[in-house]
Design a protein around this motif. Structure first.
Motif, PDB file in Angstrom:
ATOM      1  N   GLY A   1      -3.585   9.392  -3.195  1.00 37.55           N
ATOM      2  CA  GLY A   1      -2.367  10.124  -2.870  1.00 37.55           C
ATOM      3  C   GLY A   1      -2.321  10.574  -1.420  1.00 37.55           C
ATOM      4  N   SER A   2      -1.405  11.496  -1.144  1.00 33.83           N
ATOM      5  CA  SER A   2      -1.232  11.975   0.229  1.00 33.83           C
ATOM      6  C   SER A   2      -2.409  12.875   0.603  1.00 33.83           C
ATOM      7  CB  SER A   2       0.069  12.763   0.340  1.00 33.83           C
ATOM      8  OG  SER A   2      -0.047  13.922  -0.472  1.00 33.83           O
ATOM      9  N   GLU A   3      -2.506  13.194   1.883  1.00 33.08           N
ATOM     10  CA  GLU A   3      -3.598  14.049   2.359  1.00 33.08           C
ATOM     11  C   GLU A   3      -3.665  15.334   1.538  1.00 33.08           C
ATOM     12  OE1 GLU A   3      -6.115  13.555   4.389  1.00 33.08           O
ATOM     13  OE2 GLU A   3      -5.340  11.496   4.539  1.00 33.08           O
TER      14      GLU A   3
ATOM     15  N   MET B   1       0.830  -1.204   0.000  1.00 36.13           N
ATOM     16  CA  MET B   1       0.000   0.000   0.000  1.00 36.13           C
ATOM     17  C   MET B   1       0.866   1.257   0.000  1.00 36.13           C
ATOM     18  SD  MET B   1      -3.262  -1.140   2.342  1.00 36.13           S
ATOM     19  CE  MET B   1      -3.842   0.438   2.782  1.00 36.13           C
ATOM     20  N   ALA B   2       0.436   2.247  -0.758  1.00 32.53           N
ATOM     21  CA  ALA B   2       1.215   3.481  -0.865  1.00 32.53           C
ATOM     22  C   ALA B   2       1.080   4.286   0.421  1.00 32.53           C
ATOM     23  CB  ALA B   2       0.711   4.296  -2.042  1.00 32.53           C
ATOM     24  N   GLU B   3       1.974   5.233   0.601  1.00 32.16           N
ATOM     25  CA  GLU B   3       1.890   6.055   1.792  1.00 32.16           C
ATOM     26  C   GLU B   3       0.605   6.863   1.771  1.00 32.16           C
ATOM     27  OE1 GLU B   3       6.096   7.433   3.057  1.00 32.16           O
ATOM     28  OE2 GLU B   3       4.596   8.966   3.620  1.00 32.16           O
ATOM     29  N   GLY B   4      -0.028   6.929   2.873  1.00 36.19           N
ATOM     30  CA  GLY B   4      -1.260   7.699   2.931  1.00 36.19           C
ATOM     31  C   GLY B   4      -2.475   6.919   2.444  1.00 36.19           C
ATOM     32  N   GLN B   5      -2.246   5.722   1.852  1.00 42.17           N
ATOM     33  CA  GLN B   5      -3.382   4.925   1.365  1.00 42.17           C
ATOM     34  C   GLN B   5      -4.013   4.209   2.549  1.00 42.17           C
ATOM     35  OE1 GLN B   5      -2.397   2.002  -1.655  1.00 42.17           O
ATOM     36  NE2 GLN B   5      -4.406   1.030  -1.494  1.00 42.17           N
ATOM     37  N   ASP B   6      -5.286   4.474   2.794  1.00 44.37           N
ATOM     38  CA  ASP B   6      -5.859   3.811   3.957  1.00 44.37           C
ATOM     39  C   ASP B   6      -6.976   2.834   3.589  1.00 44.37           C
ATOM     40  OD1 ASP B   6      -7.519   5.755   3.158  1.00 44.37           O
ATOM     41  OD2 ASP B   6      -7.306   7.014   4.954  1.00 44.37           O
TER      42      ASP B   6
ATOM     43  N   GLN C   1      -1.243   6.598 -10.626  1.00 47.38           N
ATOM     44  CA  GLN C   1      -0.637   6.866  -9.311  1.00 47.38           C
ATOM     45  C   GLN C   1       0.094   5.650  -8.754  1.00 47.38           C
ATOM     46  OE1 GLN C   1      -1.212   9.640  -7.112  1.00 47.38           O
ATOM     47  NE2 GLN C   1      -3.096  10.612  -7.805  1.00 47.38           N
ATOM     48  N   GLY C   2       0.060   4.525  -9.483  1.00 44.89           N
ATOM     49  CA  GLY C   2       0.722   3.321  -8.997  1.00 44.89           C
ATOM     50  C   GLY C   2       0.025   2.701  -7.793  1.00 44.89           C
ATOM     51  N   VAL C   3      -1.291   2.823  -7.713  1.00 38.70           N
ATOM     52  CA  VAL C   3      -2.023   2.212  -6.596  1.00 38.70           C
ATOM     53  C   VAL C   3      -2.635   0.894  -7.075  1.00 38.70           C
ATOM     54  CG1 VAL C   3      -3.978   2.462  -5.026  1.00 38.70           C
ATOM     55  CG2 VAL C   3      -2.506   4.426  -5.509  1.00 38.70           C
ATOM     56  N   GLU C   4      -2.364  -0.148  -6.325  1.00 40.64           N
ATOM     57  CA  GLU C   4      -2.838  -1.483  -6.697  1.00 40.64           C
ATOM     58  C   GLU C   4      -4.347  -1.625  -6.448  1.00 40.64           C
ATOM     59  OE1 GLU C   4      -0.571  -4.490  -4.708  1.00 40.64           O
ATOM     60  OE2 GLU C   4      -1.737  -6.153  -5.562  1.00 40.64           O
ATOM     61  N   VAL C   5      -5.017  -2.336  -7.348  1.00 43.17           N
ATOM     62  CA  VAL C   5      -6.453  -2.593  -7.178  1.00 43.17           C
ATOM     63  C   VAL C   5      -6.684  -4.096  -7.293  1.00 43.17           C
ATOM     64  CG1 VAL C   5      -8.772  -2.156  -8.106  1.00 43.17           C
ATOM     65  CG2 VAL C   5      -7.039  -0.347  -8.177  1.00 43.17           C
ATOM     66  N   LEU C   6      -7.439  -4.648  -6.357  1.00 43.38           N
ATOM     67  CA  LEU C   6      -7.784  -6.070  -6.430  1.00 43.38           C
ATOM     68  C   LEU C   6      -8.893  -6.245  -7.450  1.00 43.38           C
ATOM     69  CD1 LEU C   6      -7.889  -6.889  -2.610  1.00 43.38           C
ATOM     70  CD2 LEU C   6      -6.085  -7.504  -4.239  1.00 43.38           C
ATOM     71  N   LEU C   7      -8.794  -7.310  -8.233  1.00 44.16           N
ATOM     72  CA  LEU C   7      -9.782  -7.539  -9.275  1.00 44.16           C
ATOM     73  C   LEU C   7     -10.637  -8.745  -8.880  1.00 44.16           C
ATOM     74  CD1 LEU C   7      -7.344  -7.038 -12.258  1.00 44.16           C
ATOM     75  CD2 LEU C   7      -8.874  -5.338 -11.212  1.00 44.16           C
ATOM     76  N   PHE C   8     -11.874  -8.507  -8.570  1.00 47.49           N
ATOM     77  CA  PHE C   8     -12.759  -9.583  -8.122  1.00 47.49           C
ATOM     78  C   PHE C   8     -13.645 -10.002  -9.285  1.00 47.49           C
ATOM     79  CE2 PHE C   8     -12.597  -7.580  -3.622  1.00 47.49           C
ATOM     80  CZ  PHE C   8     -11.399  -8.239  -3.360  1.00 47.49           C
ATOM     81  N   ASN C   9     -13.359 -11.167  -9.831  1.00 48.30           N
ATOM     82  CA  ASN C   9     -14.061 -11.551 -11.049  1.00 48.30           C
ATOM     83  C   ASN C   9     -14.992 -12.739 -10.868  1.00 48.30           C
ATOM     84  OD1 ASN C   9     -11.771 -13.172 -10.623  1.00 48.30           O
ATOM     85  ND2 ASN C   9     -11.819 -13.855 -12.735  1.00 48.30           N
ATOM     86  N   GLU C  10     -15.283 -13.115  -9.611  1.00 50.23           N
ATOM     87  CA  GLU C  10     -16.183 -14.248  -9.421  1.00 50.23           C
ATOM     88  C   GLU C  10     -17.475 -13.775  -8.767  1.00 50.23           C
ATOM     89  OE1 GLU C  10     -13.654 -18.186  -8.988  1.00 50.23           O
ATOM     90  OE2 GLU C  10     -13.502 -16.911  -7.236  1.00 50.23           O
TER      91      GLU C  10
END
Ligand code: ADP
Length: 635
Positions: A495-497, A427-432, A457-466
């Motif tokens: 991003g950051s605050e 998780m990126a900084e500031g990502q909650d 922004q390079g933020v990972e996202v989970l892909l729920f395909n079921e």
């Protein structure tokens, strides 16, 4: 019954028989494993009858299987004093393919036949009774059911028909006589009339059978030499689950697994579990390596074999594991349960519930350990059964966190699997929040416009395909204090605050500046409840989002597919103010151009957003006409 009746085999049975007769498979000896397994099942059944049946006591003091041979006539006889069969059963059970797996087997066989690999499959799969025809020219079954007084004689040469007539057995049970084909060692047809051959085969494949498999052999001793017949028990009869794990070989576990599951693949994992104390039981559980084809069907049943002090009480006791663990096979042998357990009692029995809890925890621990120590194996497991564990996340509140910990998902971080812990660690900084996107196929998800800002922004996202993902998401709101947030829901700031605050301000500013345009567009599009500026988009002109706490379109579709009433959920159209399409549309609007044309453009923008997320247009033909028209103008 005096006359002989001739019956035709079912088409599928004929197919199977044909295969057996012409089998080129070299390990022909597996027929014995199959027939002994049937005899053992028949003994289990009569033992259960004896425990539950009170009108007429059944003598179950000497349950056994006996092998007899005659090398002169080349016959092998397998006798049991189990439940036996009456005429109807013999016709039904031995004339049709009862087992659901057999059809699956035949289908797979047909596929493999083309590539010439059919032979191996026969050996892996249990073909039950019909395997007798691998080694026999003729099969004769003489059987007397425990509560009947007329025996049945079933005979067949495996040539498409079988005959039934009155049998001669006087005692309860079944005698199966095989008229063996000539010995042909090269093709695996060993001499199945010799004691040592049979003993070796029994030891190899049926040692764990819980009833004695007896056979007599001629022993010559003394001076002058005297030959006498001595009886031997060929198998060790040890209940596998009561033996220490170190003493049991992989091979033995595998044979046992195959005996109880009728799955001819190797088990992926074997768990020997023992509980002592207030409730005592021993259990042997197997995680299969492959999910059966019908696992996700409504009528698929799980269940473990339940023994009470070595007496088989139920072949498929579903109460011993939660439904999401229905893929697990195995046995439970409990010490302190009554023998006459009815279904209703089973459901109420407190001990069963305790066993279920205990087993569930043990399975959970084993999966956790597998994930930690053997990640590749765990991945194989997950690919087969992950869907069911996700059902567990929803069903089993007590084990929810533990299940989430072992769950694997796809994500925008590469092609492989990720766990929630992997996700958290990246998780990126500031990502909650833990971001996710749901949909019905991975490719579509990966290309979704909803991910543009995340990618940038390079933020990972989970892909729920079921489909099941929508289900568990309805009850899970966070993982280890990190909230789950849909990438397609509510307002989005990354991003950051400071960055978030800035993005929000810019957006509010843009919304204000474009207010009349946005509300005009909203008034033209019936299917959306609002049009607003997006901070999700970089390349696409528009996307559709759901309100915070709203229902995703994927979920809506699923509910409808299941026949559930579901009011249409109006969504929000977010537009990209930096996209030339949007900018040009706005200037045309400001210039007060032809209303009809503007209207068409607004609808096109909406349709593009819908298509991009894999949605379905209500009027696809109209859409293509409009696109064609627009293209021809600009060409
Ligand atoms: P499966 O054992 O997988 O059900 P089979 O083709 O081997 O399939 O046998 C079909 C059925 O015939 C069995 O389920 C059982 O009801 C009956 N049967 C087979 N052998 C015996 C036996 N020795 N005693 C009693 N019933 C038997």
């Amino acid at each position: 019954m005096t006359a002989v009746e001739t019956h035709e085999f079912q088409a599928e049975t004929r197919q199977l028989l044909d295969l057996m007769v012409h089998s080129v498979y070299s390990e022909k000896e597996i027929f014995l494993r199959e027939l002994i397994s049937n005899a053992s099942d028949a003994l289990d059944k009569v033992r259960l009858q004896a425990a539950q049946f009170h009108d007429k006591p059944l003598d179950v003091s000497d349950l056994h299987i006996r092998l007899e041979t005659d090398s002169g006539t080349r016959t092998l006889t397998i006798t049991d004093n189990g439940v036996g069969m009456n005429k109807e059963e013999a016709v039904q059970l031995l004339g049709t393919i009862a087992r659901s797996g057999t059809k699956d087997f035949l289908n797979r066989l047909k596929e493999k036949e083309k590539s010439g690999e059919s032979a191996d499959l026969i050996g892996q799969f249990g073909i039950g009774f019909y395997s007798s025809f691998i080694v026999a020219e003729e099969v004769i079954v003489d059987s007397l059911r425990y509560d009947s007084d007329e025996a049945v004689l079933w005979t067949s040469k495996g040539d498409g028909t079988f005959a039934v007539a009155e049998g001669s057995r006087k005692e309860r049970g079944t005698t199966l006589t095989l008229k063996l084909r000539p010995v042909d060692e090269e093709n695996g047809l060993r001499d199945f009339t010799t004691f040592w051959t049979l003993k070796e085969i029994v030891k190899r494949h049926s040692d764990f059978i819980r009833y004695p498999i007896r056979m007599s052999r001629a022993v010559t001793a003394g001076d002058p030499p005297v030959t006498s017949m001595q009886e031997e028990v060929l198998n060790s009869m040890k209940a596998l689950w009561s033996r220490p794990k170190e003493e049991v070989t992989e091979e033995e576990y595998r044979e046992f697994y195959q005996h109880i599951s009728k799955d001819w693949n190797e088990p992926l994992e074997t768990l020997a579990i023992k509980a002592e104390g207030t409730f005592e039981y021993e259990s042997l559980l197997f995680i299969p390596s492959k999910a059966p084809m019908d696992m996700m069907m409504q009528d698929h049943r799980g269940g473990l074999q339940l023994f009470v002090r070595r007496v088989l009480i139920s072949d498929r006791c579903e109460e011993l594991l939660p439904t999401y663990l229905r893929f697990i096979r195995g046995v439970v042998d409990a010490n302190d349960l009554p023998l006459n357990l009815s279904r209703e009692l089973l459901q109420k029995e407190r001990q069963i519930e305790q066993i279920r809890k205990h087993l569930t925890r043990k399975v959970g621990d084993a999966l956790k350990a597998m994930k930690r120590d053997e990640p590749e194996k765990f991945q194989t497991f997950w690919e087969q059964f992950g869907r069911l564990l996700k059902e567990g996340i929803y069903q089993d509140a007590a084990r929810r966190d533990a299940l989430l910990e072992v769950s694997l998902f796809h994500s925008t971080h590469g092609e492989g699997w990720v766990s929630l812990e992997d996700y958290k660690s990246r998780m990126a900084e500031g990502q909650d929040s833990i971001y996710f996107l749901t949909g019905e196929n991975l490719q579509q998800l990966r290309e979704s416009p909803h991910l543009e800002a995340f990618t940038k922004q390079g933020v990972e996202v989970l892909l729920f395909n079921e489909p099941v993902d929508e289900v568990w998401l309805s009850v899970v709101h966070e993982f280890q204090e990190k909230k789950f947030l849909s990438a397609a829901q509510g307002q989005l700031e990354l991003g950051s605050e400071e960055e978030k605050k800035k993005a929000q301000e810019t957006r509010e500013q843009q919304n204000k500046e474009m207010a009349t345009f946005l509300s005009w567009m909203g008034s033209k599009l019936d299917d959306v409840k609002e049009v607003r500026v997006s901070s999700r988009l970089h390349e696409s002109p528009a996307c559709l989002v759901t309100e915070e706490n709203g229902v995703s379109p994927h979920f809506e579709k699923l509910m409808k597919a299941m026949g559930q009433e579901m009011p249409a959920q109006p969504r929000i159209l977010e537009i990209n103010p930096d996209h030339p399409f949007v900018q040009k549309l706005q200037s045309r609007y400001d210039e007060k151009q032809d209303q009809d044309e503007l209207n068409t453009w607004a609808h096109l923008l909406y349709s593009l957003a819908l298509l991009a997320e894999g949605g379905e247009l209500t009027k696809p033909a109209e859409f293509t006409r409009q696109v064609a028209q627009a293209l021809s103008k600009s060409l």
